[in-house]
Design a protein around this motif. Structure first.
Motif, mmCIF file in Angstrom:
data_model
loop_
_atom_site.group_PDB
_atom_site.id
_atom_site.type_symbol
_atom_site.label_atom_id
_atom_site.label_comp_id
_atom_site.label_asym_id
_atom_site.label_seq_id
_atom_site.Cartn_x
_atom_site.Cartn_y
_atom_site.Cartn_z
ATOM 1 N N LEU A 81 0.836 -1.191 0.000
ATOM 2 C CA LEU A 81 0.000 0.000 0.000
ATOM 3 C C LEU A 81 0.875 1.246 0.000
ATOM 4 O O LEU A 81 1.773 1.388 0.833
ATOM 5 N N GLU A 112 0.028 5.224 -0.038
ATOM 6 C CA GLU A 112 -0.983 6.277 -0.017
ATOM 7 C C GLU A 112 -0.399 7.566 -0.577
ATOM 8 O O GLU A 112 0.774 7.875 -0.379
ATOM 9 N N TYR A 140 -5.490 11.478 1.061
ATOM 10 C CA TYR A 140 -6.234 10.235 0.851
ATOM 11 C C TYR A 140 -7.435 10.201 1.781
ATOM 12 O O TYR A 140 -7.571 11.039 2.676
ATOM 13 N N ALA A 146 -8.857 13.286 0.484
ATOM 14 C CA ALA A 146 -8.292 13.051 -0.840
ATOM 15 C C ALA A 146 -8.536 14.237 -1.763
ATOM 16 O O ALA A 146 -9.586 14.882 -1.707
ATOM 17 N N THR A 199 4.052 8.527 -5.874
ATOM 18 C CA THR A 199 4.303 7.533 -4.825
ATOM 19 C C THR A 199 5.133 6.364 -5.350
ATOM 20 O O THR A 199 5.593 5.539 -4.573
#
Length: 93
Positions: free
Chosen positions: A8, A10, A14, A18, A47
């Protein structure tokens, strides 16, 4: 996601905080919608993600149009793939 082998990552914003990823389908100013979606896609892709997962049909539509070679999937598709219920965009059975 870790249980199915995914890490994961983020974005800076978010959940309920978000950033917007564009309007619902049918928004009359598609150029504005695309700029908004591009901004969100840029935030997500910084990311280092190789896959974008969403639970929103509007996000799926808007981000799929601007994420280039990075796949955008609905969370239900990811769970179906992980469970072996489907392969790609089709149901096994």
């Amino acid at each position: 996601l870790g249980a199915i082998g995914l890490e994961l990552r983020e974005a800076a914003t978010y959940g309920e905080n978000a950033a917007d990823d564009g309007a619902h389908v049918g928004y009359p100013w598609s150029d504005v919608n695309e700029r908004i979606a591009l901004g969100r896609a840029e935030e997500l892709l910084t990311t280092g993600a190789r896959l974008v997962i969403t639970a929103s049909p509007w996000s799926l539509h808007n981000l799929s149009a601007v994420c280039g070679s990075v796949p955008v999937l609905d969370i239900s598709e990811v769970l179906a793939l992980a469970s072996g219920l489907c392969s790609g965009r089709g149901v096994i059975g």
